[in-house]
Design an enzyme around this catalytic site. Sequence first.
Site, mmCIF file in Angstrom:
data_model
loop_
_atom_site.group_PDB
_atom_site.id
_atom_site.type_symbol
_atom_site.label_atom_id
_atom_site.label_comp_id
_atom_site.label_asym_id
_atom_site.label_seq_id
_atom_site.Cartn_x
_atom_site.Cartn_y
_atom_site.Cartn_z
ATOM 1 N N ASN A 37 0.528 -1.177 0.074
ATOM 2 C CA ASN A 37 0.116 0.106 -0.129
ATOM 3 C C ASN A 37 1.016 1.197 0.121
ATOM 4 O O ASN A 37 1.514 1.481 0.953
ATOM 5 C CB ASN A 37 -0.863 -0.008 1.253
ATOM 6 C CG ASN A 37 -2.066 0.999 1.097
ATOM 7 O OD1 ASN A 37 -2.248 1.402 0.168
ATOM 8 N ND2 ASN A 37 -2.893 0.964 2.255
ATOM 9 N N ARG A 147 -13.299 -5.742 15.810
ATOM 10 C CA ARG A 147 -12.230 -4.705 16.422
ATOM 11 C C ARG A 147 -12.936 -3.249 16.406
ATOM 12 O O ARG A 147 -13.665 -2.946 15.439
ATOM 13 C CB ARG A 147 -11.267 -4.670 15.315
ATOM 14 C CG ARG A 147 -10.029 -3.590 15.264
ATOM 15 C CD ARG A 147 -9.197 -3.437 14.245
ATOM 16 N NE ARG A 147 -9.541 -2.222 13.705
ATOM 17 C CZ ARG A 147 -8.532 -1.575 12.779
ATOM 18 N NH1 ARG A 147 -7.437 -1.936 12.625
ATOM 19 N NH2 ARG A 147 -8.950 -0.554 12.212
ATOM 20 N N TYR A 159 -6.584 7.433 13.291
ATOM 21 C CA TYR A 159 -6.591 6.255 12.491
ATOM 22 C C TYR A 159 -7.866 5.362 12.636
ATOM 23 O O TYR A 159 -8.260 5.104 13.892
ATOM 24 C CB TYR A 159 -5.189 5.395 13.060
ATOM 25 C CG TYR A 159 -5.404 3.958 12.551
ATOM 26 C CD1 TYR A 159 -5.204 3.517 11.276
ATOM 27 C CD2 TYR A 159 -5.877 2.924 13.464
ATOM 28 C CE1 TYR A 159 -5.429 2.065 10.817
ATOM 29 C CE2 TYR A 159 -6.128 1.684 12.905
ATOM 30 C CZ TYR A 159 -5.684 1.399 11.799
ATOM 31 O OH TYR A 159 -5.802 -0.108 11.384
ATOM 32 N N ASP A 210 -6.893 -1.878 17.920
ATOM 33 C CA ASP A 210 -5.568 -1.530 17.174
ATOM 34 C C ASP A 210 -4.878 -0.304 17.509
ATOM 35 O O ASP A 210 -5.529 0.740 17.223
ATOM 36 C CB ASP A 210 -5.862 -1.484 15.621
ATOM 37 C CG ASP A 210 -4.477 -1.545 14.767
ATOM 38 O OD1 ASP A 210 -3.383 -1.264 15.331
ATOM 39 O OD2 ASP A 210 -4.484 -1.656 13.332
ATOM 40 N N HIS A 212 -2.289 0.786 16.726
ATOM 41 C CA HIS A 212 -1.340 1.392 15.593
ATOM 42 C C HIS A 212 0.027 1.918 15.847
ATOM 43 O O HIS A 212 0.113 2.970 14.990
ATOM 44 C CB HIS A 212 -2.192 2.315 14.644
ATOM 45 C CG HIS A 212 -2.183 1.815 13.357
ATOM 46 N ND1 HIS A 212 -1.429 2.896 12.201
ATOM 47 C CD2 HIS A 212 -2.620 0.832 12.273
ATOM 48 C CE1 HIS A 212 -1.764 2.222 11.083
ATOM 49 N NE2 HIS A 212 -2.241 0.961 10.994
ATOM 50 N N GLU A 236 -3.605 -4.545 19.540
ATOM 51 C CA GLU A 236 -2.708 -4.787 18.325
ATOM 52 C C GLU A 236 -1.840 -3.528 18.123
ATOM 53 O O GLU A 236 -1.977 -2.551 18.750
ATOM 54 C CB GLU A 236 -3.357 -4.801 17.001
ATOM 55 C CG GLU A 236 -2.608 -5.042 15.868
ATOM 56 C CD GLU A 236 -3.684 -4.739 14.501
ATOM 57 O OE1 GLU A 236 -4.800 -4.861 14.662
ATOM 58 O OE2 GLU A 236 -3.114 -4.580 13.513
ATOM 59 N N GLU A 262 2.156 -6.630 11.533
ATOM 60 C CA GLU A 262 1.598 -6.318 10.409
ATOM 61 C C GLU A 262 2.751 -5.652 9.296
ATOM 62 O O GLU A 262 2.630 -5.797 8.064
ATOM 63 C CB GLU A 262 0.423 -5.582 10.104
ATOM 64 C CG GLU A 262 0.070 -4.243 10.463
ATOM 65 C CD GLU A 262 -0.943 -3.556 10.606
ATOM 66 O OE1 GLU A 262 -1.887 -4.212 10.956
ATOM 67 O OE2 GLU A 262 -1.144 -2.447 10.261
ATOM 68 N N ARG A 283 1.222 -11.166 13.180
ATOM 69 C CA ARG A 283 -0.079 -10.417 12.238
ATOM 70 C C ARG A 283 0.777 -10.661 10.956
ATOM 71 O O ARG A 283 -0.149 -9.870 9.965
ATOM 72 C CB ARG A 283 -0.016 -9.134 12.766
ATOM 73 C CG ARG A 283 -0.883 -8.956 14.018
ATOM 74 C CD ARG A 283 -2.224 -8.962 13.781
ATOM 75 N NE ARG A 283 -2.585 -7.722 12.793
ATOM 76 C CZ ARG A 283 -3.597 -7.532 12.059
ATOM 77 N NH1 ARG A 283 -4.281 -8.533 12.175
ATOM 78 N NH2 ARG A 283 -3.905 -6.640 11.416
ATOM 79 N N GLU A 339 -8.000 -11.343 10.105
ATOM 80 C CA GLU A 339 -8.817 -10.066 9.926
ATOM 81 C C GLU A 339 -9.642 -10.112 8.561
ATOM 82 O O GLU A 339 -9.187 -10.649 7.648
ATOM 83 C CB GLU A 339 -7.758 -9.083 10.050
ATOM 84 C CG GLU A 339 -8.413 -7.751 9.564
ATOM 85 C CD GLU A 339 -7.112 -6.481 9.424
ATOM 86 O OE1 GLU A 339 -5.977 -6.775 9.649
ATOM 87 O OE2 GLU A 339 -7.778 -5.256 9.895
ATOM 88 N N TRP A 402 1.997 6.933 12.506
ATOM 89 C CA TRP A 402 0.601 6.973 11.918
ATOM 90 C C TRP A 402 -0.334 5.664 12.741
ATOM 91 O O TRP A 402 0.317 4.714 12.332
ATOM 92 C CB TRP A 402 0.540 7.292 10.469
ATOM 93 C CG TRP A 402 -0.787 7.131 10.095
ATOM 94 C CD1 TRP A 402 -1.863 8.049 10.461
ATOM 95 C CD2 TRP A 402 -1.620 6.113 9.503
ATOM 96 N NE1 TRP A 402 -3.015 7.614 9.936
ATOM 97 C CE2 TRP A 402 -3.017 6.217 9.208
ATOM 98 C CE3 TRP A 402 -1.231 4.837 8.860
ATOM 99 C CZ2 TRP A 402 -3.722 5.647 8.598
ATOM 100 C CZ3 TRP A 402 -1.845 4.090 8.316
ATOM 101 C CH2 TRP A 402 -3.063 4.299 8.011
HETATM 102 C C1 GCO Z 1 -5.033 -3.269 10.334
HETATM 103 C C2 GCO Z 1 -3.952 -2.231 9.719
HETATM 104 C C3 GCO Z 1 -4.393 -1.560 8.534
HETATM 105 C C4 GCO Z 1 -3.380 -0.777 8.202
HETATM 106 C C5 GCO Z 1 -3.232 -0.685 6.482
HETATM 107 C C6 GCO Z 1 -1.855 -0.128 5.835
HETATM 108 O O1 GCO Z 1 -4.970 -3.702 11.399
HETATM 109 O O2 GCO Z 1 -5.883 -3.712 9.371
HETATM 110 O O3 GCO Z 1 -3.479 -1.666 10.778
HETATM 111 O O4 GCO Z 1 -5.809 -0.509 8.873
HETATM 112 O O5 GCO Z 1 -3.133 0.423 8.599
HETATM 113 O O6 GCO Z 1 -3.553 -2.061 6.174
HETATM 114 O O7 GCO Z 1 -2.032 -0.093 4.523
HETATM 115 MG MG MG Z 2 -3.356 -2.899 12.306
#
Ligand code: GCO
Ligand code: MG
Length: 402
Positions: A37, A147, A159, A210, A212, A236, A262, A283, A339, A402
Amino acid sequence: MKITDAKVIVCSPGRNFVTLKIYTDQDIYGLGDATLNGREKAVVTYLEDYCIPALIGKDPRNTEDIWHYFYKGVYWKRGAVTMTAISAIDMALWDIKAKTLNTPLYNLLGGKSRNGILVYAHANGKNINEAIENTGKEIEKGFLAVRVQSGIPGIGHTYGVAEGNKPYEPAQKGLPREDYWDSTKYLNFIPFLFEKVREVVGNDIHLLHDVHHRCTPIEAARLAKELEPFHLFWLEDPVSGELQEGLRLVRQHSVTPIAIGEVFNTVYDYTTLITEQLIDYIRMPLVHGGGITHLTKIAAMASIYHIQTGFHGATDLSPVNMAAALHFNTAINNFGIQEYMPHQDIVHEVFSINYHFKSGYMYINDAPGIGVDIDEQKARKFPYSMACLPVNRKTDGTMFYW
Ligand code: GCO
Ligand code: MG
Protein backbone atom coordinates in the site's frame (compact mmCIF):
# COMPACT_ATOMS: atom_id res chain seq x y z
CA MET A 1 7.76 -28.24 -15.94
CA LYS A 2 9.13 -24.78 -16.78
CA ILE A 3 8.20 -21.15 -16.19
CA THR A 4 7.75 -19.59 -19.63
CA ASP A 5 6.71 -16.04 -18.77
CA ALA A 6 5.41 -13.78 -16.02
CA LYS A 7 3.76 -10.40 -15.88
CA VAL A 8 2.69 -7.82 -13.35
CA ILE A 9 -0.88 -6.52 -13.49
CA VAL A 10 -1.55 -3.19 -11.76
CA CYS A 11 -5.15 -2.10 -11.37
CA SER A 12 -7.21 0.18 -9.20
CA PRO A 13 -10.81 -0.97 -8.72
CA GLY A 14 -11.47 1.49 -5.87
CA ARG A 15 -7.88 1.10 -4.65
CA ASN A 16 -4.55 -0.06 -6.06
CA PHE A 17 -3.64 -3.74 -6.37
CA VAL A 18 -0.54 -5.36 -7.84
CA THR A 19 -0.82 -8.96 -9.04
CA LEU A 20 1.89 -11.25 -10.36
CA LYS A 21 0.88 -13.87 -12.94
CA ILE A 22 3.37 -16.66 -13.68
CA TYR A 23 2.90 -18.82 -16.82
CA THR A 24 4.22 -22.35 -17.39
CA ASP A 25 4.70 -24.66 -20.34
CA GLN A 26 1.74 -26.74 -19.16
CA ASP A 27 -1.19 -24.42 -19.66
CA ILE A 28 -1.27 -23.67 -15.93
CA TYR A 29 -0.61 -20.26 -14.44
CA GLY A 30 -0.36 -19.02 -10.88
CA LEU A 31 -1.30 -15.73 -9.19
CA GLY A 32 0.44 -13.92 -6.36
CA ASP A 33 -0.49 -10.71 -4.54
CA ALA A 34 2.27 -8.07 -4.68
CA THR A 35 0.41 -5.10 -3.21
CA LEU A 36 2.37 -2.83 -0.87
CA ASN A 37 0.00 0.00 0.00
CA GLY A 38 1.34 3.40 -1.06
CA ARG A 39 4.58 1.94 -2.50
CA GLU A 40 3.06 -0.23 -5.24
CA LYS A 41 5.34 0.86 -8.08
CA ALA A 42 8.52 -0.01 -6.19
CA VAL A 43 7.44 -3.67 -6.08
CA VAL A 44 6.40 -3.56 -9.76
CA THR A 45 9.90 -2.43 -10.78
CA TYR A 46 11.56 -4.96 -8.48
CA LEU A 47 9.55 -7.79 -10.03
CA GLU A 48 9.70 -6.67 -13.65
CA ASP A 49 13.32 -5.61 -13.83
CA TYR A 50 15.00 -8.10 -11.51
CA CYS A 51 12.84 -11.14 -10.72
CA ILE A 52 10.85 -12.06 -13.81
CA PRO A 53 13.88 -12.37 -16.11
CA ALA A 54 15.49 -14.72 -13.56
CA LEU A 55 12.33 -16.83 -13.19
CA ILE A 56 12.04 -17.83 -16.83
CA GLY A 57 13.17 -21.40 -17.42
CA LYS A 58 13.02 -22.42 -13.74
CA ASP A 59 10.89 -25.39 -12.61
CA PRO A 60 7.94 -23.76 -10.74
CA ARG A 61 7.59 -26.78 -8.44
CA ASN A 62 10.91 -25.94 -6.74
CA THR A 63 9.31 -23.48 -4.33
CA GLU A 64 11.97 -23.85 -1.64
CA ASP A 65 14.93 -23.34 -3.97
CA ILE A 66 13.32 -20.40 -5.78
CA TRP A 67 12.47 -18.74 -2.45
CA HIS A 68 16.11 -18.94 -1.37
CA TYR A 69 17.30 -17.84 -4.81
CA PHE A 70 15.49 -14.54 -4.32
CA TYR A 71 16.27 -14.28 -0.58
CA LYS A 72 19.79 -15.63 -0.02
CA GLY A 73 20.74 -15.14 -3.63
CA VAL A 74 20.25 -11.39 -3.37
CA TYR A 75 22.93 -9.66 -1.35
CA TRP A 76 20.44 -6.99 -0.13
CA LYS A 77 18.16 -9.06 2.06
CA ARG A 78 14.85 -8.30 3.78
CA GLY A 79 12.79 -5.09 3.60
CA ALA A 80 9.17 -4.63 2.62
CA VAL A 81 9.74 -4.20 -1.14
CA THR A 82 12.01 -7.24 -1.55
CA MET A 83 9.85 -9.44 0.67
CA THR A 84 6.59 -8.42 -1.05
CA ALA A 85 8.13 -9.38 -4.39
CA ILE A 86 9.32 -12.73 -2.97
CA SER A 87 5.88 -13.28 -1.44
CA ALA A 88 4.13 -12.75 -4.77
CA ILE A 89 6.46 -15.18 -6.54
CA ASP A 90 6.05 -17.76 -3.77
CA MET A 91 2.24 -17.49 -3.71
CA ALA A 92 2.03 -17.86 -7.49
CA LEU A 93 4.31 -20.92 -7.41
CA TRP A 94 2.24 -22.61 -4.70
CA ASP A 95 -0.87 -21.81 -6.75
CA ILE A 96 0.75 -23.58 -9.73
CA LYS A 97 1.89 -26.53 -7.60
CA ALA A 98 -1.62 -27.10 -6.22
CA LYS A 99 -3.26 -26.64 -9.64
CA THR A 100 -0.81 -29.15 -11.14
CA LEU A 101 -1.97 -31.67 -8.53
CA ASN A 102 -5.58 -30.57 -9.07
CA THR A 103 -6.15 -29.91 -5.38
CA PRO A 104 -6.93 -26.89 -3.16
CA LEU A 105 -3.80 -25.34 -1.69
CA TYR A 106 -4.68 -26.27 1.90
CA ASN A 107 -4.13 -29.94 1.03
CA LEU A 108 -0.45 -29.23 0.46
CA LEU A 109 -0.11 -27.40 3.79
CA GLY A 110 -1.53 -30.05 6.09
CA GLY A 111 -5.09 -30.57 4.90
CA LYS A 112 -8.13 -29.50 6.89
CA SER A 113 -7.53 -28.72 10.56
CA ARG A 114 -10.92 -26.97 10.82
CA ASN A 115 -14.00 -26.23 8.78
CA GLY A 116 -14.55 -22.51 9.28
CA ILE A 117 -12.01 -19.72 9.81
CA LEU A 118 -12.87 -17.36 12.68
CA VAL A 119 -12.66 -13.78 11.42
CA TYR A 120 -12.94 -10.38 13.01
CA ALA A 121 -14.87 -7.46 11.61
CA HIS A 122 -14.16 -3.74 11.81
CA ALA A 123 -16.43 -1.31 13.64
CA ASN A 124 -15.59 2.34 13.98
CA GLY A 125 -17.29 5.61 14.70
CA LYS A 126 -16.57 9.30 14.93
CA ASN A 127 -17.47 9.10 18.60
CA ILE A 128 -18.27 6.58 21.30
CA ASN A 129 -21.98 6.30 20.48
CA GLU A 130 -21.34 5.71 16.80
CA ALA A 131 -18.62 3.17 17.60
CA ILE A 132 -21.00 1.25 19.88
CA GLU A 133 -23.80 1.40 17.32
CA ASN A 134 -21.52 0.13 14.54
CA THR A 135 -20.20 -2.66 16.74
CA GLY A 136 -23.80 -3.79 17.19
CA LYS A 137 -24.29 -3.75 13.40
CA GLU A 138 -21.31 -6.10 12.89
CA ILE A 139 -22.65 -8.45 15.56
CA GLU A 140 -26.03 -8.44 13.79
CA LYS A 141 -24.27 -9.51 10.59
CA GLY A 142 -23.08 -12.58 12.50
CA PHE A 143 -19.54 -11.60 13.51
CA LEU A 144 -18.30 -13.14 16.76
CA ALA A 145 -15.23 -10.89 16.96
CA VAL A 146 -15.12 -7.15 16.33
CA ARG A 147 -12.26 -4.67 16.27
CA VAL A 148 -13.44 -1.35 17.69
CA GLN A 149 -11.87 2.04 16.82
CA SER A 150 -13.30 5.44 17.66
CA GLY A 151 -12.63 9.11 17.09
CA ILE A 152 -10.89 10.56 20.16
CA PRO A 153 -12.39 13.71 21.70
CA GLY A 154 -10.08 16.62 20.91
CA ILE A 155 -8.18 14.89 18.06
CA GLY A 156 -9.12 15.55 14.41
CA HIS A 157 -8.67 12.53 12.15
CA THR A 158 -7.90 9.33 13.99
CA TYR A 159 -6.53 6.12 12.50
CA GLY A 160 -9.23 3.55 11.78
CA VAL A 161 -12.18 5.93 11.63
CA ALA A 162 -14.09 6.13 8.34
CA GLU A 163 -14.86 9.38 6.54
CA GLY A 164 -18.58 10.08 6.08
CA ASN A 165 -20.56 6.90 5.57
CA LYS A 166 -17.87 5.18 3.50
CA PRO A 167 -16.09 2.02 4.68
CA TYR A 168 -12.72 2.71 6.30
CA GLU A 169 -9.95 3.06 3.68
CA PRO A 170 -6.52 4.21 4.86
CA ALA A 171 -4.95 5.36 1.56
CA GLN A 172 -5.71 8.84 0.22
CA LYS A 173 -5.24 10.00 -3.38
CA GLY A 174 -1.99 11.89 -3.98
CA LEU A 175 0.63 12.79 -1.40
CA PRO A 176 0.06 11.90 2.27
CA ARG A 177 -2.43 13.85 4.35
CA GLU A 178 -1.05 15.10 7.69
CA ASP A 179 -2.93 14.08 10.82
CA TYR A 180 -2.36 15.23 14.41
CA TRP A 181 -1.94 13.09 17.47
CA ASP A 182 -2.19 13.41 21.24
CA SER A 183 -1.30 10.33 23.27
CA THR A 184 -2.66 11.76 26.54
CA LYS A 185 -6.15 12.20 25.10
CA TYR A 186 -6.00 8.74 23.52
CA LEU A 187 -4.87 6.98 26.70
CA ASN A 188 -7.54 8.68 28.79
CA PHE A 189 -10.30 7.73 26.36
CA ILE A 190 -9.72 4.13 25.24
CA PRO A 191 -10.39 2.31 28.55
CA PHE A 192 -13.62 4.30 28.85
CA LEU A 193 -14.60 3.27 25.30
CA PHE A 194 -14.09 -0.42 26.04
CA GLU A 195 -15.90 -0.21 29.37
CA LYS A 196 -18.96 1.08 27.49
CA VAL A 197 -18.65 -1.34 24.55
CA ARG A 198 -18.30 -4.34 26.87
CA GLU A 199 -21.37 -3.22 28.85
CA VAL A 200 -23.44 -3.17 25.67
CA VAL A 201 -22.18 -6.30 23.86
CA GLY A 202 -21.84 -8.62 26.86
CA ASN A 203 -19.03 -11.07 27.54
CA ASP A 204 -19.29 -13.54 24.66
CA ILE A 205 -18.23 -11.26 21.80
CA HIS A 206 -14.48 -11.03 21.18
CA LEU A 207 -13.31 -7.41 21.19
CA LEU A 208 -10.07 -6.23 19.59
CA HIS A 209 -8.33 -2.87 19.30
CA ASP A 210 -5.49 -1.54 17.14
CA VAL A 211 -3.16 1.00 18.79
CA HIS A 212 -1.39 1.31 15.42
CA HIS A 213 2.12 1.71 16.88
CA ARG A 214 1.37 5.00 18.65
CA CYS A 215 2.38 4.28 22.27
CA THR A 216 5.74 4.17 23.98
CA PRO A 217 6.34 0.92 25.90
CA ILE A 218 5.38 2.43 29.27
CA GLU A 219 2.22 4.01 27.80
CA ALA A 220 1.32 0.71 26.16
CA ALA A 221 1.85 -1.09 29.46
CA ARG A 222 -0.55 1.34 31.16
CA LEU A 223 -3.16 0.89 28.42
CA ALA A 224 -2.90 -2.92 28.36
CA LYS A 225 -3.26 -2.97 32.16
CA GLU A 226 -6.24 -0.62 32.21
CA LEU A 227 -7.99 -2.67 29.51
CA GLU A 228 -7.65 -5.93 31.46
CA PRO A 229 -11.17 -5.84 33.00
CA PHE A 230 -12.71 -5.75 29.50
CA HIS A 231 -11.02 -8.97 28.37
CA LEU A 232 -9.83 -8.03 24.91
CA PHE A 233 -9.13 -10.81 22.42
CA TRP A 234 -6.05 -8.75 21.59
CA LEU A 235 -4.44 -5.34 21.70
CA GLU A 236 -2.70 -4.82 18.37
CA ASP A 237 0.61 -3.05 17.68
CA PRO A 238 0.68 -1.38 21.13
CA VAL A 239 4.18 -0.08 20.35
CA SER A 240 6.18 0.28 17.20
CA GLY A 241 7.81 -3.10 16.79
CA GLU A 242 11.28 -2.18 15.51
CA LEU A 243 12.54 -2.54 19.07
CA GLN A 244 11.37 -6.01 20.03
CA GLU A 245 12.62 -5.57 23.61
CA GLY A 246 10.02 -2.80 24.01
CA LEU A 247 7.36 -5.47 24.35
CA ARG A 248 8.96 -6.77 27.56
CA LEU A 249 7.64 -3.83 29.53
CA VAL A 250 4.11 -4.33 28.21
CA ARG A 251 4.20 -8.03 29.05
CA GLN A 252 5.52 -7.49 32.57
CA HIS A 253 2.56 -5.30 33.44
CA SER A 254 -0.47 -6.93 31.90
CA VAL A 255 -2.26 -10.08 30.78
CA THR A 256 -4.02 -8.40 27.84
CA PRO A 257 -3.08 -10.53 24.79
CA ILE A 258 -0.82 -8.81 22.26
CA ALA A 259 -0.80 -9.07 18.46
CA ILE A 260 2.00 -7.54 16.42
CA GLY A 261 3.73 -7.59 13.07
CA GLU A 262 1.60 -6.41 10.15
CA VAL A 263 4.57 -4.30 9.03
CA PHE A 264 7.16 -7.03 9.66
CA ASN A 265 8.55 -9.06 6.80
CA THR A 266 10.84 -11.84 8.04
CA VAL A 267 11.23 -14.18 10.99
CA TYR A 268 14.09 -11.98 12.18
CA ASP A 269 11.55 -9.31 13.17
CA TYR A 270 10.01 -11.86 15.52
CA THR A 271 12.76 -13.90 17.16
CA THR A 272 12.82 -12.10 20.55
CA LEU A 273 9.05 -11.70 20.55
CA ILE A 274 8.47 -15.39 19.95
CA THR A 275 11.20 -17.00 22.01
CA GLU A 276 10.53 -14.77 25.05
CA GLN A 277 6.76 -15.24 24.64
CA LEU A 278 6.21 -11.49 24.54
CA ILE A 279 3.25 -11.73 22.16
CA ASP A 280 0.25 -13.97 21.54
CA TYR A 281 -0.47 -13.50 17.83
CA ILE A 282 1.68 -12.98 14.75
CA ARG A 283 0.15 -10.50 12.29
CA MET A 284 2.54 -10.62 9.33
CA PRO A 285 0.52 -11.45 6.21
CA LEU A 286 1.61 -13.86 3.47
CA VAL A 287 1.85 -10.96 1.00
CA HIS A 288 4.52 -9.09 2.96
CA GLY A 289 6.09 -11.92 4.93
CA GLY A 290 7.72 -14.06 2.28
CA GLY A 291 4.63 -15.98 1.24
CA ILE A 292 3.68 -19.51 2.17
CA THR A 293 7.23 -20.84 2.26
CA HIS A 294 8.43 -18.40 4.92
CA LEU A 295 5.25 -18.15 7.00
CA THR A 296 4.96 -21.92 7.28
CA LYS A 297 8.26 -21.85 9.13
CA ILE A 298 7.38 -18.86 11.33
CA ALA A 299 3.99 -20.35 12.26
CA ALA A 300 5.70 -23.63 13.17
CA MET A 301 8.23 -21.79 15.34
CA ALA A 302 5.45 -19.74 16.97
CA SER A 303 3.45 -22.88 17.74
CA ILE A 304 6.23 -24.17 20.00
CA TYR A 305 5.80 -21.01 22.11
CA HIS A 306 1.97 -21.18 22.26
CA ILE A 307 1.69 -18.26 19.84
CA GLN A 308 -1.08 -18.26 17.24
CA THR A 309 -1.64 -16.57 13.89
CA GLY A 310 -3.87 -13.55 13.36
CA PHE A 311 -2.94 -12.38 9.88
CA HIS A 312 -3.37 -8.84 8.63
CA GLY A 313 -6.33 -8.75 6.23
CA ALA A 314 -7.16 -5.12 5.49
CA THR A 315 -8.66 -4.15 2.11
CA ASP A 316 -5.24 -3.08 0.82
CA LEU A 317 -4.29 -6.75 0.54
CA SER A 318 -5.85 -8.29 -2.56
CA PRO A 319 -8.32 -11.20 -2.74
CA VAL A 320 -5.39 -13.40 -3.88
CA ASN A 321 -3.71 -12.86 -0.49
CA MET A 322 -7.01 -13.33 1.34
CA ALA A 323 -7.70 -16.68 -0.30
CA ALA A 324 -4.11 -17.87 0.22
CA ALA A 325 -4.40 -16.88 3.90
CA LEU A 326 -7.65 -18.83 4.23
CA HIS A 327 -5.95 -21.97 2.85
CA PHE A 328 -3.09 -21.45 5.30
CA ASN A 329 -5.52 -20.87 8.18
CA THR A 330 -7.45 -24.01 7.25
CA ALA A 331 -4.35 -26.16 7.45
CA ILE A 332 -2.21 -25.10 10.42
CA ASN A 333 -2.91 -26.12 14.00
CA ASN A 334 -2.02 -22.81 15.69
CA PHE A 335 -4.44 -20.64 13.76
CA GLY A 336 -6.00 -17.96 15.98
CA ILE A 337 -8.13 -15.54 13.98
CA GLN A 338 -8.12 -13.82 10.57
CA GLU A 339 -8.77 -10.12 9.98
CA TYR A 340 -11.54 -9.60 7.45
CA MET A 341 -12.51 -6.29 5.87
CA PRO A 342 -14.77 -7.03 2.90
CA HIS A 343 -13.52 -5.56 -0.37
CA GLN A 344 -15.84 -3.17 -2.20
CA ASP A 345 -18.05 -4.87 -4.81
CA ILE A 346 -16.08 -3.23 -7.61
CA VAL A 347 -13.01 -5.30 -6.58
CA HIS A 348 -14.94 -8.47 -7.41
CA GLU A 349 -15.51 -7.25 -10.97
CA VAL A 350 -11.77 -7.82 -11.41
CA PHE A 351 -11.05 -10.67 -8.98
CA SER A 352 -13.34 -13.72 -8.80
CA ILE A 353 -13.27 -15.23 -5.33
CA ASN A 354 -13.79 -18.65 -3.77
CA TYR A 355 -14.60 -17.74 -0.15
CA HIS A 356 -17.63 -16.52 1.76
CA PHE A 357 -18.60 -15.41 5.26
CA LYS A 358 -21.28 -17.06 7.35
CA SER A 359 -22.11 -16.76 11.05
CA GLY A 360 -18.71 -15.61 12.29
CA TYR A 361 -16.55 -17.79 10.03
CA MET A 362 -15.10 -17.71 6.52
CA TYR A 363 -15.31 -20.74 4.27
CA ILE A 364 -13.16 -21.54 1.26
CA ASN A 365 -14.28 -23.85 -1.52
CA ASP A 366 -12.36 -26.74 -3.07
CA ALA A 367 -11.24 -25.11 -6.33
CA PRO A 368 -7.68 -26.22 -7.19
CA GLY A 369 -4.80 -23.93 -6.21
CA ILE A 370 -5.48 -20.68 -4.37
CA GLY A 371 -8.75 -20.48 -6.29
CA VAL A 372 -8.83 -16.77 -7.19
CA ASP A 373 -8.68 -15.46 -10.76
CA ILE A 374 -8.17 -12.03 -12.31
CA ASP A 375 -10.08 -10.66 -15.31
CA GLU A 376 -7.37 -8.74 -17.12
CA GLN A 377 -9.72 -6.97 -19.46
CA LYS A 378 -11.72 -5.59 -16.53
CA ALA A 379 -8.47 -4.77 -14.70
CA ARG A 380 -7.49 -2.49 -17.61
CA LYS A 381 -10.62 -0.43 -16.99
CA PHE A 382 -9.20 0.64 -13.62
CA PRO A 383 -5.74 2.20 -14.13
CA TYR A 384 -3.31 2.85 -11.26
CA SER A 385 -3.84 6.07 -9.38
CA MET A 386 -1.31 7.21 -6.82
CA ALA A 387 -2.53 7.03 -3.22
CA CYS A 388 -0.63 7.18 0.07
CA LEU A 389 -1.19 6.47 3.73
CA PRO A 390 -1.43 9.59 5.94
CA VAL A 391 1.44 10.77 8.13
CA ASN A 392 1.07 11.76 11.76
CA ARG A 393 2.50 14.61 13.82
CA LYS A 394 2.18 15.35 17.51
CA THR A 395 0.19 18.51 18.20
CA ASP A 396 3.44 20.51 18.48
CA GLY A 397 4.44 19.42 14.97
CA THR A 398 6.86 16.60 15.81
CA MET A 399 6.75 13.72 13.31
CA PHE A 400 5.23 10.64 14.87
CA TYR A 401 3.94 7.17 13.97
CA TRP A 402 0.64 7.07 12.07
C1 GCO B 1 -5.05 -3.26 10.20
C2 GCO B 1 -4.07 -2.27 9.70
C3 GCO B 1 -4.48 -1.45 8.53
C4 GCO B 1 -3.26 -0.70 8.01
C5 GCO B 1 -3.31 -0.67 6.53
C6 GCO B 1 -2.09 0.00 5.95
O1 GCO B 1 -4.92 -3.64 11.33
O2 GCO B 1 -5.88 -3.68 9.41
O3 GCO B 1 -3.50 -1.56 10.74
O4 GCO B 1 -5.55 -0.60 8.80
O5 GCO B 1 -3.20 0.59 8.51
O6 GCO B 1 -3.45 -1.98 6.06
O7 GCO B 1 -2.01 -0.20 4.60
MG1 MG C 1 -3.22 -2.98 12.31
